[in-house]
Every structure is written in structure tokens, then in C-alpha cells.
Design a protein around this motif. Structure first.
Motif, PDB file in Angstrom:
ATOM      1  N   ASP A 150       3.125  -4.081  -0.460  1.00 42.72           N
ATOM      2  CA  ASP A 150       2.244  -5.245  -0.272  1.00 42.72           C
ATOM      3  C   ASP A 150       0.789  -4.808  -0.083  1.00 42.72           C
ATOM      4  O   ASP A 150      -0.128  -5.617  -0.208  1.00 42.72           O
ATOM      5  N   LYS A 151       0.582  -3.537   0.199  1.00 44.03           N
ATOM      6  CA  LYS A 151      -0.784  -3.065   0.482  1.00 44.03           C
ATOM      7  C   LYS A 151      -1.612  -2.854  -0.791  1.00 44.03           C
ATOM      8  O   LYS A 151      -2.759  -2.406  -0.712  1.00 44.03           O
ATOM      9  N   VAL A 152      -1.032  -3.142  -1.961  1.00 47.19           N
ATOM     10  CA  VAL A 152      -1.798  -2.944  -3.205  1.00 47.19           C
ATOM     11  C   VAL A 152      -2.892  -3.994  -3.374  1.00 47.19           C
ATOM     12  O   VAL A 152      -3.802  -3.806  -4.172  1.00 47.19           O
TER      13      VAL A 152
ATOM     14  N   ARG B  96      -6.244  -9.846  -7.095  1.00 45.14           N
ATOM     15  CA  ARG B  96      -6.930  -8.584  -7.345  1.00 45.14           C
ATOM     16  C   ARG B  96      -6.317  -7.445  -6.527  1.00 45.14           C
ATOM     17  O   ARG B  96      -6.011  -7.617  -5.342  1.00 45.14           O
ATOM     18  N   LEU B  97      -6.156  -6.302  -7.183  1.00 49.37           N
ATOM     19  CA  LEU B  97      -5.657  -5.120  -6.477  1.00 49.37           C
ATOM     20  C   LEU B  97      -6.808  -4.428  -5.773  1.00 49.37           C
ATOM     21  O   LEU B  97      -7.967  -4.594  -6.145  1.00 49.37           O
ATOM     22  N   GLY B  98      -6.471  -3.636  -4.760  1.00 45.72           N
ATOM     23  CA  GLY B  98      -7.523  -2.920  -4.036  1.00 45.72           C
ATOM     24  C   GLY B  98      -6.930  -1.773  -3.265  1.00 45.72           C
ATOM     25  O   GLY B  98      -6.086  -1.041  -3.773  1.00 45.72           O
TER      26      GLY B  98
ATOM     27  N   SER C 265      -2.940   2.928   0.250  1.00 38.50           N
ATOM     28  CA  SER C 265      -2.983   1.648  -0.459  1.00 38.50           C
ATOM     29  C   SER C 265      -3.612   1.807  -1.841  1.00 38.50           C
ATOM     30  O   SER C 265      -3.113   1.266  -2.831  1.00 38.50           O
ATOM     31  N   ALA C 266      -4.704   2.583  -1.887  1.00 30.91           N
ATOM     32  CA  ALA C 266      -5.374   2.792  -3.178  1.00 30.91           C
ATOM     33  C   ALA C 266      -4.475   3.554  -4.146  1.00 30.91           C
ATOM     34  O   ALA C 266      -4.456   3.273  -5.349  1.00 30.91           O
ATOM     35  N   SER C 267      -3.718   4.506  -3.617  1.00 31.42           N
ATOM     36  CA  SER C 267      -2.836   5.284  -4.508  1.00 31.42           C
ATOM     37  C   SER C 267      -1.752   4.390  -5.096  1.00 31.42           C
ATOM     38  O   SER C 267      -1.360   4.548  -6.257  1.00 31.42           O
ATOM     39  N   LYS C 268      -1.276   3.441  -4.310  1.00 27.85           N
ATOM     40  CA  LYS C 268      -0.234   2.539  -4.809  1.00 27.85           C
ATOM     41  C   LYS C 268      -0.832   1.511  -5.780  1.00 27.85           C
ATOM     42  O   LYS C 268      -0.197   1.124  -6.756  1.00 27.85           O
TER      43      LYS C 268
END
Ligand SMILES: NC(=O)c1ccc[n+]([C@@H]2O[C@H](COP(=O)([O-])OP(=O)(O)OC[C@H]3O[C@@H](n4cnc5c(N)ncnc54)[C@H](O)[C@@H]3O)[C@@H](O)[C@H]2O)c1
Length: 353
Positions: A132-134, A149-151, A157-160
Motif C-alpha cells: 500500500d506504500k506505493v 499517483r505512485l510515489g 516505498s520508492a523501491s516498491k
């Protein structure tokens, strides 16, 4: 839910020695699948994977997801049909300490699996587990939808989120032509709880460690709201997706959220109090969080795509979630962990009837 379709199917799980991977391995083994695992060694001798004795029930490969030669050998020798990619560095705090490793394992590791999947003549379904952290977290309390939007403000989180983009690029570049009959999805869930997770800095294992040592549970972010869900809930969603592909009813290749209902989105403090209640003992202390590390304060997933397209839904209440989780930790010393997990799977499936 009817997962009999997995009988005799060759299923590769990366990350099978971990918390979620071990439960998925047990479930698929129970369905009669020929399970193949690829991961590093388990981290603790009390891990679900170890106590359930899964190594004797499946084909168990130990290797780094960055080792392309070994990964390729496993694909070639085992000829998996379905692949669940869970191997990852999954902890936010560790990602601050080892950002480079986190990006390598989570991003390049996903590329490596996608590449083997692309080259494989046997594999037709790949389900990439992200989180969910994407999502770019606006801390607004909104429920995130798959097309938001992804973040990712921290390395994990960024790697996922990057793993999501890599998967999407492979989908569009190599698998959009349905003639090659390859299906790739990403699946997003968060704050999964259940037996046999001993990871550092996760609230359930932290509580259990403290209670077992007769120490107070230290709570640093009592008000942080998280979407708590029992491990079998998202796993059921992943299996349902794979089942529909096997039945020739695959939805379009896309991402799916598998979040719990709003009722299960509660502050950390509520979870600690429920664990103490169900375990039957324990106490806690609240200490101010003096760490500068950022972690999103509020996260909630909108799972309506999974509800509408897969017929999946969260079925456990918050109390059931914490009670079933705590019961694994209360009784694991009494043995028969594999059977205990099977009973939990059967109990969970009974909620669908
Ligand atoms: N537990 C949660 O709350 C949660 C929430 C959202 C997403 N996820 C995702 O679910 C997946 C499984 O998480 P988990 O909680 O079971 O974590 P875990 O730490 O218990 O298991 C991680 C697994 O990945 C393997 N692994 C780690 N680094 C590896 C490497 N370099 N090469 C090969 N294998 C490697 C480990 O050996 C282990 O089998 C991860 O992708 C994680 O990001 C977990």
C-alpha cells in the motif's frame, strides 16, 4: 473460494521462507500444488516457515534474487506455471539503513523475475507483490485507488513504486499481446498481521517479544492509523486472481488493491490493547517518537476493483484479525504448527461460506 484448480500446478514462490511466503506455501501445498520456493534462509528459528517444517514439503531453493544465474537455473529446471514474487527487503526502517540494497533487491530483483518470466516457456501467470506504500501519500485520509499517483518518500516505498513501474513497462512491452498468453499483475496490501512474523519494528512481533519477556510494549506512534489485515486476506486475493487466470477468466493485466474494510483501519494503540486482551497478559508504555525517519501517518486502500472484478472482499472483523493472529503466538510452543496453520486456513475459508 474454490482453489482446487491449483492441484498439481507448478507454482514458484519467491520469498517463501518469509512471513507471507510461508503462509502462501502452506496454503498452496494444502491445495495439492507442486510448490517451489526461492529465497534466502529464514531469519529466525521461530519463523512460521521453520516451525511448520515447510522445507520438507516443497522444493526449497535458497538463493539471492539478484543471482540471475541461479534464478534462471530454477526456472529452467522447475518449469513453473504460476509465479508469486514476494522476495523483497520489506522494512521501511531497514531501507533507511540500507537504501542501496533495498533498491537492488526490490527493483532489480523484480526485473530479474520479470525477465525469467518473459523467457520461460512454462510460466503464464506472474503476480508481483508490492505494498500500500506505493502511493504518493497525501496524508489526506483518502482511500487510494489503483490509478492514483505512485510515489514513496522513503527508500522502501520508492523501491516498491519503482517495482510497479518496471512491471507495468514489462506488461506493456512484452505481454500486452495476449497471443503469448502471459499475464502479469501487481497486488498491493499493507500492514499484514498473522502468526510466525518475527520481523523487527513491526507492531505484532514487537508486542509478542515484549509480552514473552514480561516487558512493557513500547509504543512510539500510538495514533498512526494503519489498515490491519490478517495474512490470509490478501493471500486469498492473490490466489483468487491466479485462480481466475487458470480458469481462463483473467481480468485485464493491471494492479489490484487488497485492503481491509474501513473498520480495520485503526490506530496502533488499539491493536496493542487488543493483542494484550487476546494474549491474556501484557502492558505498554507510550514513548515519544524521536526518530527523524518519515513513515506515512495515514493509509487506506480502496479495494473496490478487487471486489468488482475478482469477487474478493475482506471477511474478517478487526477482533477476529487480532484474535486469530495472537492465537498463533500463544500456542506455537505446543508444536504442530503446520496443522495449526491449516486449521486457520480452514477457519478463514469457512468465513466465505
Ligand atoms: N508484511 C507486511 O505487512 C507487508 C505489507 C505490504 C507488502 N508486503 C510485501 O510482501 C512481501 C513479503 O513480505 P513479508 O512480510 O513476508 O517479509 P519477510 O521479511 O518475512 O519475507 C521476505 C522474504 O524475501 C526473501 N528475501 C529477502 N531478500 C532477498 C534476496 N535478496 N534474495 C532472495 N530472497 C530475499 C526472504 O528470504 C524472505 O523469504 C514483500 O514483497 C513485502 O514488501 C508485506
Amino acid at each position: 473460494m474454490d482453489f482446487s484448480i491449483f492441484k498439481n500446478k507448478k507454482v514458484l514462490i519467491t520469498g517463501h521462507t518469509g512471513f507471507k511466503g510461508s503462509w502462501l506455501g502452506i496454503w498452496l501445498n494444502h491445495c495439492g500444488a507442486k510448490v517451489i520456493g526461492y529465497a534466502l534462509d529464514p531469519q529466525h528459528d521461530k519463523d512460521n516457515y521453520v516451525l511448520a517444517g515447510l522445507t520438507n514439503k516443497i522444493k526449497d531453493y535458497r538463493g539471492d534474487i539478484r543471482n540471475t544465474a541461479l534464478l534462471s537455473k530454477v526456472f529452467n529446471e522447475e518449469q513453473p506455471e504460476i509465479v508469486f514474487h514476494l522476495a523483497a527487503q520489506p522494512l521501511v526502517i531497514d531501507s533507511y539503513e540500507n537504501p542501496s540494497d533495498t533498491f537492488e533487491i526490490n527493483v532489480q530483483g523484480t526485473v530479474n523475475v520479470l525477465e525469467q518470466f518473459r523467457l520461460s516457456s512454462s510460466a503464464h501467470s506472474l503476480i508481483v507483490i508490492t505494498t500500500d506504500k506505493v502511493y504518493e501519500n497525501k496524508n489526506s485520509g483518502q482511500a487510494y485507488k489503483e490509478d492514483d499517483r505512485l510515489g514513496g518518500a522513503d527508500p522502501y516505498s520508492a523501491s516498491k513504486a519503482a517495482a510497479e513501474m518496471v512491471t507495468s513497462a514489462y506488461q506493456q512491452s512484452f505481454f500486452s499481446n495476449k497471443q503469448n498468453n502471459k499475464h502479469v499483475y501487481t497486488v498491493r496490501a499493507g500492514n499484514v498481521v498473522g502468526g510466525g512474523d518475527w520481523s523487527a519494528n513491526r507492531i505484532v512481533p514487537d508486542c509478542i517479544r515484549a509480552v514473552e519477556n514480561n516487558e512493557a510494549i513500547i509504543i512510539r506512534n500510538p495514533k498512526s492509523v494503519r489498515p490491519w489485515q490478517f495474512v490470509l486476506e490478501p493471500l486469498c486475493g492473490y490466489l483468487r486472481l491466479a485462480e481466475l487466470i487458470e480458469r481462463g477468466k483473467a481480468p485485464d493485466d493491471t494492479a489490484f488493491n487488497f485492503g481491509p474494510s474501513l473498520e480495520n483501519c485503526v490506530p496502533v494503540l488499539d491493536i496493542v490493547e487488543k493483542i494484550i486482551k487476546h494474549y491474556g497478559k501484557g502492558s505498554y508504555e507510550i514513548k515519544n517518537n524521536n526518530t527523524a525517519l518519515k513513515e506515512s501517518a495515514l493509509l487506506h486502500l480502496d479495494a473496490s476493483r478487487a471486489v468488482n472484478e475478482l469477487g474478493w472482499k475482506p471477511v474478517l472483523s478487526l477482533d477476529e484479525t487480532i484474535e486469530i493472529t495472537t492465537s498463533w503466538y500463544k500456542y506455537y510452543r505446543e508444536g504442530n504448527v503446520y496443522d495449526r496453520c491449516l486449521k486457520q486456513i480452514d477457519w478463514y475459508l469457512s468465513k466465505w461460506k
